[in-house]
Each structure stands twice: as C-alpha cells, then as structure tokens.
Design a protein around this motif. Structure first.
Motif, PDB file in Angstrom:
ATOM      1  N   ARG A 237       0.866  -1.185   0.000  1.00 61.86           N
ATOM      2  CA  ARG A 237       0.000   0.000   0.000  1.00 61.86           C
ATOM      3  C   ARG A 237       0.898   1.228   0.000  1.00 61.86           C
ATOM      4  O   ARG A 237       1.945   1.263   0.646  1.00 61.86           O
ATOM      5  CB  ARG A 237      -0.901   0.000   1.232  1.00 61.86           C
ATOM      6  N   THR A 238       0.492   2.274  -0.705  1.00 58.84           N
ATOM      7  CA  THR A 238       1.304   3.486  -0.778  1.00 58.84           C
ATOM      8  C   THR A 238       0.787   4.551   0.191  1.00 58.84           C
ATOM      9  O   THR A 238       0.854   4.367   1.403  1.00 58.84           O
ATOM     10  CB  THR A 238       1.353   4.016  -2.218  1.00 58.84           C
ATOM     11  N   ASP A 239       0.239   5.632  -0.321  1.00 59.51           N
ATOM     12  CA  ASP A 239      -0.084   6.762   0.547  1.00 59.51           C
ATOM     13  C   ASP A 239      -1.479   6.706   1.159  1.00 59.51           C
ATOM     14  O   ASP A 239      -1.760   7.402   2.119  1.00 59.51           O
ATOM     15  CB  ASP A 239       0.075   8.081  -0.223  1.00 59.51           C
ATOM     16  N   MET A 242      -6.434   1.450  -0.835  1.00 61.75           N
ATOM     17  CA  MET A 242      -6.780   1.108  -2.217  1.00 61.75           C
ATOM     18  C   MET A 242      -5.816   1.711  -3.230  1.00 61.75           C
ATOM     19  O   MET A 242      -6.120   1.797  -4.411  1.00 61.75           O
ATOM     20  CB  MET A 242      -8.219   1.524  -2.556  1.00 61.75           C
ATOM     21  N   GLN A 243      -4.635   2.116  -2.782  1.00 60.21           N
ATOM     22  CA  GLN A 243      -3.585   2.577  -3.679  1.00 60.21           C
ATOM     23  C   GLN A 243      -2.354   1.707  -3.427  1.00 60.21           C
ATOM     24  O   GLN A 243      -1.841   1.673  -2.311  1.00 60.21           O
ATOM     25  CB  GLN A 243      -3.263   4.048  -3.439  1.00 60.21           C
ATOM     26  N   PHE A 244      -1.896   1.024  -4.478  1.00 59.46           N
ATOM     27  CA  PHE A 244      -0.855   0.022  -4.298  1.00 59.46           C
ATOM     28  C   PHE A 244       0.301   0.226  -5.271  1.00 59.46           C
ATOM     29  O   PHE A 244       0.151   0.854  -6.313  1.00 59.46           O
ATOM     30  CB  PHE A 244      -1.430  -1.386  -4.506  1.00 59.46           C
ATOM     31  N   GLU A 245       1.420  -0.342  -4.885  1.00 64.94           N
ATOM     32  CA  GLU A 245       2.604  -0.379  -5.735  1.00 64.94           C
ATOM     33  C   GLU A 245       2.981  -1.854  -5.909  1.00 64.94           C
ATOM     34  O   GLU A 245       3.137  -2.585  -4.929  1.00 64.94           O
ATOM     35  CB  GLU A 245       3.751   0.384  -5.077  1.00 64.94           C
ATOM     36  N   MET A 246       3.114  -2.266  -7.156  1.00 64.87           N
ATOM     37  CA  MET A 246       3.415  -3.661  -7.457  1.00 64.87           C
ATOM     38  C   MET A 246       4.701  -3.737  -8.276  1.00 64.87           C
ATOM     39  O   MET A 246       4.899  -2.950  -9.194  1.00 64.87           O
ATOM     40  CB  MET A 246       2.263  -4.297  -8.239  1.00 64.87           C
TER      41      MET A 246
END
Length: 322
Positions: A237-239, A242-246
């Motif tokens: 999860r980023t900031d 429901m916001q992700f970095e893959m």
C-alpha cells in the motif's frame, strides 16, 4: 444434524454479513474505523500482544517499548485495512481501471519472464496486501497458479476460492499438488508462492529478521529442477487505502539460474529470497504480518555427531598404512 457443519455455516453467514457492511461503507470511513479498531485491539484487548511484541523486539532491538507499541497499533490498522480493501476490490478494481489503483514499479524484467515460454516462480511474503496480488495480476492478463492450504470451514473456503479465482488465479492445494506443479513448470507457467511459511524443524534454516527461520526446501528445488527464475515481488500500500505499488525493489530481487555465474543451492537460495523479503519489510514494517508466528520453531534441530564403528576403523587401518 452435524453440529460442526451448522457452526461453520453460521460463521460463514457472519463473515458474509460483515463483508456486506464493509462494502457499504466508503473507504475513507473504513480507514477511520480501522484506526479506532486498531487502537482497541492493540492497546485495550492486546490481541496476540505478547507474540507481536516479541517479534518486533527481535526484529528491531533498537526500538523502545513505546515505539514497538506504536508500530503494533499501525500493524493492526494495516491488517484491518487489508480486509476492507479485499472486500471492496471486486466492486472497484476492474480490467479497465486497475491502473487507477496499482502503480507498477520495475516490472519490465518480471513481465518479460511471465510472457516468455520459460516457467517463473513469483515469491511473496505476508507483506502488503498479498491477497490482492493474484487478483490484480489476473486483471492485467497474467494468470497465476498459487499454492494455498484449504480452510477448515468448507463454506468460507469456497467463498475465498471464488474471490481468488475471479480473475484467473488458480489455487493448488498444499498437499498432493506436486504433479500439477511439475506439469506447470514443464508447460512454462507462472507459480506464485508465499516464501515465509514456517517449514518446521526439518526445513531449511536461514537467518530472517535477526533470527533463524525454517523455510520450505521445495521453493528452491522448483527453480533448481526446472531452471525457473525466482522473482521476489511486493504489493504494498502506498499513501492511502486502495492505492498500491506492485513490482520489485531492485534488479537483485530476480534470480535467474541460467544467468547466474555460480548456481545457488537450496540453502543459498533460501538465504537470498529471505534477504530480499527482509529489505521490503524494513522499508514498510507496519505492512508485515507480525501476528504471523513465523518463528515458532526458533532454532534448527541439533545434528547427531557421526562416529565410525570400531570394526570399520580397524578394517580401514591396513589400507591407510599401505
């Protein structure tokens, strides 16, 4: 009447109702609720408090008790948000809008392997929202095969299986899946594995987060037997929720046996992928499953010393003298 079956069904109904409630709440409100519940679980009821604090104390000996307590609360918030994100994902993330939720990082090599005719093994830990990794990979057009232990509750198991397989992820049972995995590797498929499962006293022992940890030897053997690259991937999860970095952190997170100057053995591979996972965790420690009893067997079994039988020594004496 099977009372166990009735109890399992009632648990299943309760879980489904909870998910319905969560789906009806906007994600920003879910995040606020997770913050409060995390405080309640961690500070008031102290759920798995001793285990969590023990894991954090070993992994971060430089932390004070107050800092560990704060991190434990953030960890519970992450776990609660995971549940909310999984509940919302089928209604929010689709094959036309996944880019609004997932940011890809350093994935060119990873995608290249997944598109090639060679098999590839994707390794994840209990880090970030790993459950959504397979779901989103399917939306991107990359079907994966994942090994998972069946849940004891049949109704919950079927429900979870439907979610995991909704976008093209195929689940293989933990027991008896060796023939299917062998065929998958021969066919050049993609296998996804959680690489931080405890393998018990007979596993391969390496250092992980400052303590000996038992790893499944099969992970290394899959690569050694088939020549499949190992890719240690994250889905963090980023900031905000429901916001992700893959993707992968660095090129060091990929091991290709065909490109390695010196092929690694079982223990060396286990050390390598645990080192890569540890780097991810130390970058975002609140997103690891510290309530997961990774170190329940905290030291490798002692090996019995081998001693030669007297008659064997005597029979060998003339040969040595000669």
């Amino acid at each position: 009447m099977n009372l166990r079956l009735v109890a399992d069904y009632l648990v299943y109904v309760a879980v489904r109702l909870t998910i319905c409630v969560v789906q009806a709440i906007p994600m920003d409100r879910c995040a606020q609720g997770a913050q409060f519940l995390a405080w309640l679980i961690s500070d008031v009821f102290k759920v798995r408090g001793e285990l969590l604090d023990s894991n954090l104390r070993h992994a971060f000996p430089e932390m004070t008790a107050a800092e560990r307590k704060k991190l434990a609360r953030r960890n519970w918030r992450h776990l609660l948000l995971m549940v909310c994100e999984i509940a919302h994902a089928p209604r929010k993330i689709h094959d036309t809008n996944w880019r609004d939720y997932v940011d890809l990082q350093n994935v060119s090599n990873q995608i290249g392997y997944m598109l090639s005719e060679r098999p590839v093994v994707i390794l994840l830990g209990h880090f970030g929202n790993f459950e959504l990794m397979g779901y989103c990979a399917g939306l991107m057009g990359f079907p994966t095969y994942t090994v998972a232990r069946p849940l004891d509750n049949k109704f919950l198991h079927d429900f979870v299986q439907r979610f995991r397989g909704a976008t093209g992820q195929f689940i293989l049972p933990k027991q008896g899946s060796a023939p299917a995995i062998e065929k998958l590797m021969n066919d050049g498929g993609t296998l996804g594995l959680l690489c931080d499962q405890n393998a018990g006293p007979k596993g391969c022992w390496v250092d992980f987060m400052g303590r000996p940890a038992s790893c499944h030897k099969a992970i290394s053997l899959f690569s050694m037997a088939s020549g499949a690259p190992l890719v240690v991937t994250h889905f963090r999860r980023t900031d905000r929720p429901m916001q992700f970095e893959m993707g992968i952190d660095t090129v060091d997170a990929i091991y290709d046996p065909l490109k390695a100057e010196t092929p690694l053995g079982v223990k060396e591979l286990a050390s390598w992928y645990n080192e890569q996972l540890e780097k991810m965790i130390r970058r975002n420690p609140e997103q690891y499953w510290w309530i997961h009893n990774r170190w329940r067997d905290d030291r490798p079994p002692k090996k019995a010393k081998k001693t030669a039988a007297p008659d064997a020594v005597e029979s060998d004496a003339p040969r040595r003298a000669a």
